[in-house]
Structures are given as structure tokens and as C-alpha cells.
Design a protein around this motif. Structure first.
Motif, mmCIF file in Angstrom:
data_model
loop_
_atom_site.group_PDB
_atom_site.id
_atom_site.type_symbol
_atom_site.label_atom_id
_atom_site.label_comp_id
_atom_site.label_asym_id
_atom_site.label_seq_id
_atom_site.Cartn_x
_atom_site.Cartn_y
_atom_site.Cartn_z
ATOM 1 N N UNK A 519 -13.779 -19.663 -26.165
ATOM 2 C CA UNK A 519 -13.449 -20.366 -26.824
ATOM 3 C C UNK A 519 -12.298 -20.471 -27.342
ATOM 4 N N UNK A 520 -12.442 -19.446 -28.028
ATOM 5 C CA UNK A 520 -11.324 -18.203 -28.554
ATOM 6 C C UNK A 520 -10.324 -17.391 -27.734
ATOM 7 N N UNK A 521 -9.252 -16.394 -28.971
ATOM 8 C CA UNK A 521 -8.577 -15.284 -28.041
ATOM 9 C C UNK A 521 -8.936 -14.381 -29.028
ATOM 10 N N UNK A 648 -3.141 -14.571 -21.519
ATOM 11 C CA UNK A 648 -2.191 -14.663 -22.926
ATOM 12 C C UNK A 648 -0.968 -15.294 -22.281
ATOM 13 N N UNK A 649 -1.002 -15.702 -23.770
ATOM 14 C CA UNK A 649 0.743 -16.957 -23.373
ATOM 15 C C UNK A 649 1.632 -16.666 -24.456
ATOM 16 N N UNK A 650 2.187 -16.019 -24.068
ATOM 17 C CA UNK A 650 3.466 -15.904 -25.439
ATOM 18 C C UNK A 650 4.977 -16.351 -24.375
ATOM 19 N N UNK A 651 6.121 -17.275 -25.953
ATOM 20 C CA UNK A 651 7.015 -17.567 -25.672
ATOM 21 C C UNK A 651 7.666 -16.629 -26.752
ATOM 22 N N UNK A 652 8.604 -15.471 -25.586
ATOM 23 C CA UNK A 652 10.352 -15.432 -27.228
ATOM 24 C C UNK A 652 12.000 -15.344 -26.649
ATOM 25 N N UNK A 653 12.405 -16.005 -27.511
ATOM 26 C CA UNK A 653 13.837 -16.206 -26.852
ATOM 27 C C UNK A 653 13.757 -16.965 -25.864
ATOM 28 N N UNK A 654 13.328 -17.794 -25.805
ATOM 29 C CA UNK A 654 13.466 -18.169 -24.153
ATOM 30 C C UNK A 654 13.028 -18.220 -23.100
ATOM 31 N N UNK A 655 12.461 -17.022 -23.035
ATOM 32 C CA UNK A 655 11.655 -16.179 -21.314
ATOM 33 C C UNK A 655 9.767 -16.700 -22.099
ATOM 34 N N UNK A 656 9.128 -17.877 -21.466
ATOM 35 C CA UNK A 656 7.773 -17.126 -20.632
ATOM 36 C C UNK A 656 7.360 -16.005 -20.542
ATOM 37 N N UNK A 657 6.338 -14.569 -21.454
ATOM 38 C CA UNK A 657 6.372 -13.403 -20.928
ATOM 39 C C UNK A 657 4.356 -13.692 -21.358
ATOM 40 N N UNK A 658 4.221 -13.436 -19.962
ATOM 41 C CA UNK A 658 3.189 -13.600 -19.639
ATOM 42 C C UNK A 658 2.262 -12.757 -18.909
ATOM 43 N N UNK A 659 0.998 -12.324 -19.548
ATOM 44 C CA UNK A 659 -0.112 -11.451 -19.472
ATOM 45 C C UNK A 659 -1.433 -11.556 -18.461
ATOM 46 N N UNK A 660 -1.684 -11.039 -17.366
ATOM 47 C CA UNK A 660 -2.562 -11.387 -16.568
ATOM 48 C C UNK A 660 -4.066 -10.444 -16.237
ATOM 49 N N UNK A 661 -4.756 -10.657 -16.819
ATOM 50 C CA UNK A 661 -5.799 -9.440 -16.392
ATOM 51 C C UNK A 661 -6.307 -10.007 -15.114
ATOM 52 N N UNK A 662 -5.872 -9.524 -14.294
ATOM 53 C CA UNK A 662 -6.457 -9.619 -12.889
ATOM 54 C C UNK A 662 -7.562 -8.525 -12.155
ATOM 55 N N UNK A 751 1.490 -32.626 -19.025
ATOM 56 C CA UNK A 751 1.215 -33.592 -20.284
ATOM 57 C C UNK A 751 1.331 -33.398 -21.831
ATOM 58 N N UNK A 752 2.593 -32.268 -21.314
ATOM 59 C CA UNK A 752 3.118 -31.909 -22.736
ATOM 60 C C UNK A 752 2.005 -31.128 -23.499
ATOM 61 N N UNK A 753 1.723 -29.886 -22.602
ATOM 62 C CA UNK A 753 0.270 -29.188 -23.662
ATOM 63 C C UNK A 753 0.742 -27.244 -23.410
ATOM 64 N N UNK A 754 0.501 -26.815 -23.767
ATOM 65 C CA UNK A 754 0.992 -25.641 -23.863
ATOM 66 C C UNK A 754 -0.459 -24.245 -24.053
ATOM 67 N N UNK A 755 -0.441 -23.741 -23.138
ATOM 68 C CA UNK A 755 -1.721 -22.607 -22.819
ATOM 69 C C UNK A 755 -1.755 -21.699 -23.979
ATOM 70 N N UNK A 756 -2.392 -21.354 -24.751
ATOM 71 C CA UNK A 756 -2.023 -20.311 -25.946
ATOM 72 C C UNK A 756 -2.343 -19.651 -24.907
ATOM 73 N N UNK A 757 -4.086 -19.212 -24.592
ATOM 74 C CA UNK A 757 -4.516 -18.077 -24.078
ATOM 75 C C UNK A 757 -5.534 -18.574 -22.959
ATOM 76 N N UNK A 758 -5.689 -18.484 -21.805
ATOM 77 C CA UNK A 758 -7.227 -18.193 -20.574
ATOM 78 C C UNK A 758 -8.640 -17.658 -20.888
ATOM 79 N N UNK A 759 -9.563 -17.901 -20.741
ATOM 80 C CA UNK A 759 -10.282 -17.002 -19.930
ATOM 81 C C UNK A 759 -10.802 -17.123 -18.898
ATOM 82 N N UNK A 760 -10.758 -16.443 -17.532
ATOM 83 C CA UNK A 760 -11.970 -18.036 -16.750
ATOM 84 C C UNK A 760 -13.058 -16.300 -15.945
ATOM 85 N N UNK A 761 -14.336 -17.159 -16.146
ATOM 86 C CA UNK A 761 -15.200 -15.999 -15.917
ATOM 87 C C UNK A 761 -16.527 -16.891 -14.806
ATOM 88 N N UNK A 762 -16.741 -15.954 -13.675
ATOM 89 C CA UNK A 762 -16.912 -16.204 -12.480
ATOM 90 C C UNK A 762 -18.608 -15.759 -12.086
#
Length: 798
Positions: A519-521, A648-662, A751-762
Motif C-alpha cells: 500500500x505504500x512506497x 514510480x511516478x514523478x513530474x519535473x519541469x513539465x515532464x513526466x519522468x516515470x520509472x518502471x521495474x519490469x 477522473x483527475x487523479x495522479x498516480x504517485x506510485x504503483x506496485x504489482x504482484x502476480x
């Protein structure tokens, strides 16, 4: 419905069997046969009548030189609704020109009736030779019974097979034991599995047939084992009850299934007048324990009955070797010393179990009964020596399972822990759990034992593993209930008051780390502060919880603990320990000016870097920060055969800079340039990501099975819920499908939401996705329900 013996039509047989079985959709009280035993007898009579008539028409009569024998369930009088027919056509070898025609006349109508058939055609010498070479064939022929034809020929084979078995069984005993052990490894234990194989598992029906074979060879006392007052209870009663379960399992499943599924348990329980699946689970576990005990004693007796080569006269006299105070080895078993007095020695039970675990030798049956008859309950506070004996036993790891099972079977474990009665044979409510609750606790201890060197209080880790789910089965929050019970147990065991408090806290917070990871980062400083606050900034408690999280997950079932979960748990524990120790948990390093300049220099940037784990990669994507960009990034990863483990989602100076562990589904990830090209296309609209994902899924509309024919795959209904926490967190559980992260992200962003971070477990084809969200404006409860419904619909889109 009866069969006309003059016609012997395959259709008659099929209709008659179907009429007896009835539809599995019918309520038990409306089925044509009142109970499982009556159904088995009726099916046996039906098949014997049909086979007798068919054999007569084929020329298999008295004095014909041909005989039809049944083996397997029909031979034992245990014909189940969807069991195969096991038949042997026996001939004297004088009429080879007739053999094939008679066999065809017997076998083809059975196949035409869509009934499974295991068949063979033999002469008596051929059958004896096959039985001498193939152990399974030998065991099957021991049950052979005459059905039709030349009875003298049948009697000759039955008599010769049994004589051959009595002669060869001592020599074949090691092969027989290995055969059973391999079956147990494949099928598991009936008594403790949440979805047991009642036929093939350890403690199942085939183990009783194994004991019958040993008794037939005079290697064990079959009458003693079958008696109602036999050790562990009556074997015959246990066998009949499991056979009733298996009969109803066939009827409910509509086919020959041997593993009881959780979703069928309530219906089977109702058919057996047991109330609910919990009562069914306890019945299965009780009877399987009786059978397990009998087969353990039977194999031990058989080994002792086989003469050993080159034994000197001295070797015939077993030596009594001391193992612990009042405990010795005698004849390969753990027994009590001659001067041991169980009624005056409360710790003797645990010392015997500990000796068994350390040596791998079983506690003798007579010793178990003597302890059960005379060992006292420990009244008041345990002595330090008794407590140390328990901890020594728990520290043996997997070796503790057999002796604790022996103690529990005899009621001795319950004398030490009366609270165990509430979890004994209790089936889990979560499908991920492979074990009953009591066995899960012992499995957790077994997995915790190798981790004791990681913590400063290994004793509290072992005790915490033993009681962490002790509050289940009572209703309410099992962590809170279990914490109170742990306090009582710890006090009774004589722990120091501070240690009692820690043990109770271990039970209270045993799910804390797993829930926090979901549930948390884990890298956020506020997450470490949250965990530290929950545990009162106790470094000792944190160590124990970290080790217990691993042991608990491994004891839950295969695949629950993964290298990725280990990494996240380790980072969370390390960050929290740093904070508790007075250090500072630094937030993830901000982008350097050089990195920010690199992302600003181009409208779309994609970088791939390997992680410290095999087949795990970090993919960083940069693009103009606009609505829907996360969904498109996740979609590009999905159509590139990359499974997202964390974002992990971040926004810097008008750019979306997102890092995904895949993790690639296979091979290596695509080149960064290809991902960049696809992301450009998705952003520009030249690549329709949703359409590409739909093509990848290509799942036809689900439909239910019909008329006994399996249907297409059915998607499990998704569960979407808001987690009430200080962080707006959305949890999604759904069947794993390509682009699921992209679909859910699209709903949130719309719906106007922003994702701060997301975790996926399979786990087992099911994903548990967690999204930490922020909103431009407050979102009320009604709006949250609407978003959850939209996410649920997105999970089912094809």
C-alpha cells in the motif's frame, strides 16, 4: 433403472449409470441415491450385471477357457460414479484365434458408453510375469475378483498371484516404500492440505490398500490396524469415510476428480450431512491422520519383519542408546528409558519429540500411548527446562513436523497448547493458503528456523511463528485476538513480562510489513516513519517481523514469497531500522541537473538499466506531462511483452519522468530505441495502444461449462477497493491480463487523479495492483465508488 441382460447395449449402460448418479445440479435430498455407500453398491451391481451378460454373449462361460476378472474399485466393491473399469480377460492359451474377437466384444461397448476402461488380456503365466516385473500391476491383481466365465481359471490366477506376492514381498519392500513415497511427494498430505488429494495423498485411500497388501504378505497385522480400538482410531472407519468423500466428490464434479476443491467443499459437506466445509475439513483431517498413523506403524512393522542379512547374534539384540534425559533409542525408535516416570516429568513429552526431530527416528507407538496415558498437563508456569525443550524442538526446522504431528494425534500437543484446538484442521479462508491453519503455523516455524541467526531474539521469532495465526477460527480480527492469546501463552510459558509484550506485538503486527509493501512506497521516508511508529520504534520487534514476513509467506504456498518481495521487504526493514537507530531516511535522490537536462533535451526519452536481480530491469520513460501519459507508457510496455512489477511516478519541469521495474515474459527486453519509437507513436496517436492490447488478449466471451463439456476460460471477478489509510490507496485484484496497468491508469487519469506510485504482484495468475493516488480536488465517497466501478469494468474489458 435396470439393464436388460439380453440386449447389453452400450446406451443402456450409459443411461443406467447416469440415472443412478443423478445430476450434480440436484440438491442432495433430491438425488435418486440416498447416500454414498448405497450409490457405490448400486453402481457395482449395475456393472457386474452388465458385464456378466456381455461376457456370456461373447462366449465367456464356465469351462470355456476364458474368464473375466475385475481389479480396482469394482473388485473391491467400491465402484465410484466416474471411476474407470479395470478388467482382465484371462484365457488358457488354447484358443488364440478367439481371443481378439472376444476382447473386442467386451471392450468396445464400454468405450461406446463413454466409460473409462483399463484393460488387459493375459494367460495365467503372462499375468504372473507382469506382476513380477511391475509393482503397480502386482498390487492391482491382489484385489482381483471373478466376474464371469471359467471360475477355475480365475481361482488359479488369484491363488498364484497371492502366493507369488507372499514370497516376493519381503524382497520388494524397499521398492514398495519408494513407490509410496514418490506418490506422497506428488500428492502431498491429505490431513493438512487445504485442497487434498483424498485418493493418492499421504493418509489417503491408496495407503489403506498398501497396508492390505502388506497384511496379505504377513508383513504387518492387518486385523490389528483395522480394529476400532487400533492406535489412532479405526482404520476401517477412516477408509469408509474418505471413500464417501471421494464418492460425493465425483458426483459434484461430474467426472473422476481426486482433489477436493475449496469451491466444492460446502456441497460435499451437505451431501454427507456435515453442515459446512469446516466440518468436512476436520473430518478429512481426522481420518487422514488415522490412516497416516496406521501406514507409519505398518511400514515400520514390515521393515522389522523382513530378516536382515548377516546379522550376528549380538545384532539381534537392540541396543538402548541414550538420547536425552529419560529418552533412549531402541530398535530404531525413540522410547522412554526404563527409569522414566512420565507422571512425574512434565518435560518428558517435549524431550522425546526433540530427540525424534534431531535423530529422524519416530517415537514408538507404545511410548506415545504411555505418554498419552500418564504425562500430566503442566499446571501453572512452565519451568525453564520445559521451555528450553520446546525451543530446541522448534529450532529443528522441518524435522519438527513428524514428531509434533505424532504428539497432536495422541492429544499431547493440545495439553501443552490448549489454544491449538481452535486452529486444528481449520481450513484457510484465503485460496492462496496451501495448508490448514495448524499446519501453516508449523510450516512457518520450519521456515523461520533457518532465519534465527538474522535476529537478536531467535526464541521470540520461533514462538511468534508458532502462534502468529492462533487467533483464527474465533471471528473478528485474528491479529488482535491472537495477540491476547499470545500474551496468555507467553505468560504460561514463563517468559519475562517484556518478552510477553514483544510476543503479543509480533502477533499484532505480523502482517504489517506485507500490507505496507502493498500500500505504500517503501522508499519514501514517511513509510519508514509509519512502520516505526506502529511498532513503537522497537528494533528487536522490527527484526522479528522482517524474518517472520518471509517465513509466513513461504509457509502460505508456492510463489507467495518471491525475490521481488524479498527486495522490497529488505528495503523497508533497512529504512525503518535506520530511522529507529537515529539516522535519516533519505528520499529517493532527485534528478541531477545533467539527468534533467537529458530528459528536457528531447520530447521523449527511454532508458533501460539492469537491476541487481536476474531478469529485472528499470525502464525510465520521459514525455510531456499530460493527461493519460502514464496509461500510454504502461500500454507500450505491455505490447512490448514487459510485465510491470512496480512504477514510480514523478513530474519535473513539465515532464513526466516515470520509472518502471519490469520483467520480460521471455528473453531480454526490447532495445530502448524500439520502446522510444512505440511511445512516440502512442503519444501521437499513430499507434492505438488499447487496440493493440485487445488484439494481444484475444479472449473470447467467457461461458460456463455446459452438459459436462468444459467451457472457455472464465475470468475471475475483479475486486476493487479503497484502502482506508492516510494515503489515498486503491487496491485492484484481478485475473492477470496484458495491459491491465494501462487500463486502470487510464481510468484514474480520466477522473483527475495522479498516480504517485504503483506496485504489482502476480500470484497464480491473479494480480494485486496497488495505486497510491493524489487528486487535484477532494474526492468524496460517492465519487470513489464510481471510480472503483469504472476500474472494475476496465479489468473485464476484452
Amino acid at each position: 433403472m435396470s439393464v436388460d441382460p439380453t440386449t447389453n447395449k452400450a446406451a443402456d449402460l450409459a443411461r443406467a449409470r447416469a440415472a443412478l448418479i443423478g445430476s450434480p445440479a440436484l440438491a442432495p435430498e433430491k438425488r435418486p441415491v440416498p447416500d454414498a455407500a448405497t450409490l457405490r453398491r448400486a453402481l457395482g451391481d449395475l456393472f457386474e450385471l452388465w458385464l456378466s451378460g456381455q461376457a456370456r454373449d461373447a462366449g465367456v462361460t464356465g469351462g470355456s477357457g476364458f474368464a473375466l476378472l475385475a481389479v480396482g474399485g469394482l473388485a473391491r466393491g467400491e465402484m465410484l460414479p466416474y471411476s474407470d473399469l479395470d478388467l482382465v480377460l484371462l484365457h488358457d492359451g488354447d484358443q488364440p484365434e478367439k481371443v481378439q474377437a472376444i476382447a473386442d466384444e467386451l471392450w468396445y461397448p464400454i468405450w461406446d458408453a463413454n466409460i473409462g476402461l483399463d484393460h488387459s488380456v493375459r494367460t495365467v503365466p503372462e499375468a504372473l510375469r507382469v506382476a513380477g516385473e511391475d509393482l503397480s500391476a502386482a498390487l492391482g491383481l491382489l484385489d482381483a475378483r471373478h466376474i464371469a466365465g471359467d471360475e477355475d481359471l480365475s481361482d488359479l490366477l488369484i491363488g498364484e498371484i497371492r502366493q507369488q506376492w507372499r514370497r516376493d514381498a519381503p524382497r520388494r519392500l524397499p521398492q514398495l516404500v519408494e513407490h509410496a513415497q514418490q506418490r506422497w511427494v506428488r500428492a502431498g498430505e491429505v490431513a493438512h492440505r487445504s485442497e487434498p488429494d483424498v485418493k493418492n495423498g499421504r493418509g489417503g485411500l491408496r495407503d489403506v490398500q498398501l497396508l492390505n497388501a502388506l497384511a496379505l504378505a504377513h508383513l504387518t497385522d492387518g486385523l490389528r490396524l483395522a480394529a476400532e480400538d487400533a492406535p489412532g482410531g479405526g482404520l476401517g472407519t477412516a477408509y469408509r469415510r474418505l471413500l464417501d468423500v471421494r464418492t460425493e466428490l465425483h458426483r459434484v464434479a461430474g467426472r473422476g476428480r481426486e482433489q477436493l476443491r475449496a469451491q466444492d467443499a460446502d456441497e460435499i459437506a451437505a451431501a454427507l450431512h456435515l453442515g459446512d466445509r469446516f466440518a468436512l475439513s476436520r473430518l478429512i483431517s481426522d481420518e487422514a491422520r488415522t490412516i497416516s498413523f496406521a501406514v507409519e506403524v505398518g511400514l515400520r512393522t514390515a521393515r522389522g519383519a523382513v530378516p536382515r542379512r548377516s546379522r550376528s547374534m549380538r545384532g539381534l539384540l537392540p541396543v538402548r542408546r541414550p538420547l536425552d534425559e529419560g529418552v533412549v533409542e531402541h530398535g530404531g525408535e525413540v522410547v522412554l528409558a526404563r527409569d522414566a516416570i512420565p507422571s512425574h516429568d512434565p518435560g518428558l513429552v517435549l524431550r522425546a519429540a526433540n530427540a525424534s526431530a534431531r535423530t529422524g527416528m519416530p517415537i514408538s507407538t507404545s511410548t506415545l500411548h504411555r505418554l498419552a496415558d500418564y504425562a500430566p498437563e503442566i499446571r501453572g508456569t512452565w519451568s525453564g527446562s520445559v521451555r528450553d525443550s520446546l525451543l530446541d524442538l522448534l529450532a529443528t526446522g522441518p524435522a519438527l513436523l513428524e514428531p509434533v504431528e505424532a504428539l497432536d494425534r495422541m492429544g499431547l500437543w493440545g495439553r501443552l497448547f490448549p489454544e491449538w484446538d481452535f486452529v486444528r484442521d481449520l481450513p484457510p479462508r484465503d485460496a492462496m493458503h496451501a495448508w490448514t491453519v495448524d499446519r501453516h503455523l508449523l510450516e512457518a516455524v520450519a521456515h523461520a528456523a533457518p532465519l534465527t541467526t538474522r535476529v537478536s531474539r531467535p526464541d521470540l521469532l520461533l514462538l511468534g511463528a508458532l502462534v502468529h495465526d492462533i487467533g483464527k477460527g474465533r471471528g473478528g480480527d485474528h491479529s488482535e485476538i491472537g495477540a491476547r492469546m499470545a500474551g496468555v501463552i507467553g505468560t504460561r510459558m514463563g517468559l519475562w513480562p517484556d518478552d510477553v509484550d514483544i510476543l503479543a506485538d509480533v502477533v499484532t503486527h505480523h502482517l504489517l510489513l506485507a500490507q505496507t509493501i502493498a500500500r505504500r512506497d517503501v522508499d519514501a521516508p514517511e513509510t519508514a516513519a509509519y512502520v516505526a511508529g506502529k511498532i513503537g520504534h522497537s528494533a528487536v520487534l522490527l527484526e522479528i517481523l522482517g524474518a517472520l514476513a518471509e517465513a509466513d509467506a513461504k509457509a502460505t504456498g508456492p510463489g507467495v514469497w518471491s525475490d521481488w518481495k524479498e527486495t522490497l521487504t529488505g528495503r523497508l526493514v533497512a529504512n525503518t531500522a535506520e530511522l529507529i537507530g537515529g539516522g535519516v531516511v533519505e528520499p529517493p535522490a532527485p534528478l541531477t541537473e545533467a539527468a534533467l537536462a537529458r530528459y528536457q533535451a528531447d520530447d521523449v526519452v527511454v532508458e533501460i538499466t539492469p537491476t541487481d536481480q536476474d531478469h529485472r530491469f528499470d525502464v525510465t520513460m520521459s514525455a510531456p506531462d499530460e493527461s493519460g501519459v502514464l496509461a500510454k507508457m504502461a500500454g507500450v510496455l505491455a505490447i512490448s511483452d514487459l510485465r510491470v512489477l512496480r512504477a514510480v511516478v514523478r513530474s519535473e519541469a513539465g515532464k513526466a519522468i516515470n520509472t518502471f521495474t519490469v520483467a520480460p515474459f521471455y528473453g531480454d527486453p526490447p532495445e530502448a530505441g524500439l520502446l522510444r519509437q512505440r511511445l512516440r507513436g502512442a503519444l501521437a496517436g499513430t499507434i492505438d495502444v488499447p487496440q493493440r492490447l485487445a488484439q494481444m488478449r484475444s479472449v473470447p466471451e467467457p461461458r460456463a461449462p455446459r452438459d459436462g463439456v468444459p467451457g472457455q476460460a472464465v475470468l475471475a471477478p475483479p475486486v476493487v477497493r479503497w484502502v482506508h489509510d492516510d494515503v489515498a490507496t486503491l487496491e485492484v485484484r484481478a485475473t492477470d491480463r496484458p495491459g491491465l496497468l494501462s487500463a486502470v491508469s487510464a481510468v484514474i487519469e480520466r477522473n483527475g487523479g495522479s498516480i504517485r506510485w504503483a506496485a504489482v504482484t502476480t500470484m497464480g495468475g491473479t494480480v494485486v495492483d496497488t495505486f497510491a493516488l493524489s487528486w487535484e480536488a477532494p474526492v468524496d465517497q460517492r465519487r470513489r465508488l464510481i471510480i472503483a466501478e469504472q476500474v472494475r469494468a476496465a479489468c473485464l474489458e476484452t
